[in-house]
Design an enzyme around this catalytic site. Sequence first.
Site, short mmCIF file in Angstrom:
data_model
loop_
_atom_site.label_atom_id
_atom_site.label_comp_id
_atom_site.label_asym_id
_atom_site.label_seq_id
_atom_site.Cartn_x
_atom_site.Cartn_y
_atom_site.Cartn_z
CD GLU A 425 -2.51 1.40 2.59
OE1 GLU A 425 -3.21 2.41 2.72
OE2 GLU A 425 -2.27 0.60 3.50
CG LEU A 454 -5.68 -0.42 3.42
CD1 LEU A 454 -6.28 0.96 3.62
CD2 LEU A 454 -6.01 -1.30 4.62
CD GLN A 478 0.82 2.42 5.08
OE1 GLN A 478 -0.16 2.75 5.75
NE2 GLN A 478 0.87 2.60 3.76
CG HIS A 527 0.90 4.92 13.26
ND1 HIS A 527 -0.37 5.08 13.74
CD2 HIS A 527 0.80 4.98 11.90
CE1 HIS A 527 -1.21 5.25 12.73
NE2 HIS A 527 -0.52 5.19 11.60
#
Length: 741
Positions: A425, A454, A478, A527
């Site tokens: 992605e 995705l 990702q 993240h």
Amino acid sequence: MNPTGDRIEQIDEHFTSAVADMVPALSGTGAEPGASSAAELSALFDAQAGSRHLDFAARALGRRKLGFYSIGSSGHESNAAVAAALRPTDPALLHYRSGAFYLRRARQVPGHDPLRDVLLGVVASAEEPISAGRHKVFGHGELGIIPQTSTIASHLPRAMGLAFALGRAERLGVDHEWPSDSVVVSSFGDASANHSTALGAFNAAAHCAHQGLPMPLLLVCEDNGLGISVRTPPDWVAHMYSHHPGIRYSTVDGDDPSGCLAAAAELAEWVREHRRPALLHLRTVRLMGHAGSDVESSYRTRSEILADHDRDPLVATATALIRRGIRSPAAVLERYESFRAEVARVAEEVLSRPKLADRAAVMAAIAPADPGVVRDRSAHRSAGRARHFGSTAPESEGPLTLAESINRGLADALASDPGTLVFGEDVAGKGGVYGVTRGLRRAFGGFRVFDTVLDEQSILGTALGAGLAGMLPIPEIQYLAYLHNAADQLRGEAATLGFFSNGRFRNPMVVRIAGYGYQKGFGGHFHNDNSVAALRDIPGLVVASPSCPDDAAAMLRTCVAAARVDGRVCVFLEPIALYHERHLHAPGDNAWAAHYPAPGDGHVPIGSARTHGSGDELTLVTFGNGLPRCLRVARRLEREGVGVRVLDLRWLSPLPAEDLLAAAAATGRVLVADETRRSGGVSEPVVTALVDAGFTGSIARVTSADSFIPLGDAAHHVLLEEQCIEDAARKLLQRPSGMAR
């Protein structure tokens, strides 16, 4: 009497009595227009009858404690019609009720004994032709059948990926073992059709077709109405998939042999011609329960079970043979009994065949390694590399950051090997969230550097298929937290293929994952994920964790070479927080940037650590974001006269055990600085490795907390901080080393 056991199954009695009661056809009876030929029906019956008796034998061997698998194909034997519609060179990834498909395909290739193949698997013999007794699977290299385990729908992303990759390989001129007009067939059950893995594969296939990309995928849903004991609502599969955008749908009853042959042939030819996906909804029944241990009567009434006997595909094919005058009832029963006798004979014979002899034999196919060839390949400077870079090769640039070094390493791989693909992605036009893949699409084109849907399962499935099509995929996940949506594609599919095919099939790949914490509180858990336990315990999986830019380039080159040479599955964990760092001890020192190593310079073997410094009082063991922190702590201690060395593990699996022990022995004191969690993190196996090796010095560890990582400054409460490392180091230095140096 059943020669393989003392119990006659109900469906066996039902078949023999039903055929015995049939009336022979009148002489001169012909076929209806469009009906299957006598040869087609006879071959269909043989595959179905052979598969049925294999099921009986597997259950009988299980009762004798001599067989180890009893999920049968009874009721699903109409899938033999799908095999008849395809070529033996069409790659097949099959449902575990595919005995008749296997037997029918084997008939297309002379010299095979499929009854023996299957029974060798049932008794776990090392002579079984695909897994060497490691698992009872349907697979054979010469039959184009890629072995799958019984995990629900997990093989569908790989099937989608292979169908996608066939067209891409042809366009790029990459050699592989499948003909250019192949159809990929993949079968699954109606319960599996509800699994998110299946839904993702269907969606990805339709997404490709919508864009006009080749997707020669024939999906076969074998709908028996049950997921073990849970009923599938009537017409649910048709309701969900008969109007699926981008996937052609066809349906047929499994007890209509001519209809099955015709529908499978028509749909297979359509997929082959149009290179688009289709789904054959094969309405079947499940006879004899889910498996040998399944007590079907505990959740189904007797009338329900007996009603399914009337939809037995084997009875239906026998009926067609008799009504058409192809065989008499007596001839059908004689043929049926001949399979009983042959299966019984082979079942007894395979009991004497050798089993896997020891641990080494079992593990031999997990992760074969030829480090010398890997080293040589990583050192090779190809003509493609010279053409692409010319006089501006990355080794001629100035010091690079981690992100820049990985970028150049990817360009190196793409230039050196025309079969290399980079995808995920946002990797193409945008160049990745952090710019790591910037410029690669412009340099190498959209057929080699491209964006995906995705869906991490589809990303990894694309990689699994591309590896089977002769390419070297480098997919990007990702963020590390996103991998957990699709971890089974690594655990249950990628890592097991060599194991279950005895090395016959491989899925080489290098999976890039941006991970770890320390993004100054930005993004929170998704993240800043620091959980690697799900990766470290996958047998054979290589987990690389570079910190320094020069190591990143060299380690990426090693992973690419190992994937090509040994078919290794590698995960390349990239510390996000270090991507764009240039400084180490003070702003402007540029001490974290490094020159790019050319091929042949600074090869980093899998499982080798890197030592910084040569002090003899304390060893700091770390990796990832821990390395710059430990290097700063080491400098402060050295200014006070303390001799410190810092060991960067670099590889989290396999751990560099020899280098670890040598560094520990050199100082007698080891502090493990682990940015992952205290429970299930990296420090646990590091300490265990030292203890197992007999290290008697002082050991301590500091880690991040057993917590998810929150937003903002609160992240510093749970992540391992530099001051914590320094405090623990000073405390450890107060202990005697316990080691003679």
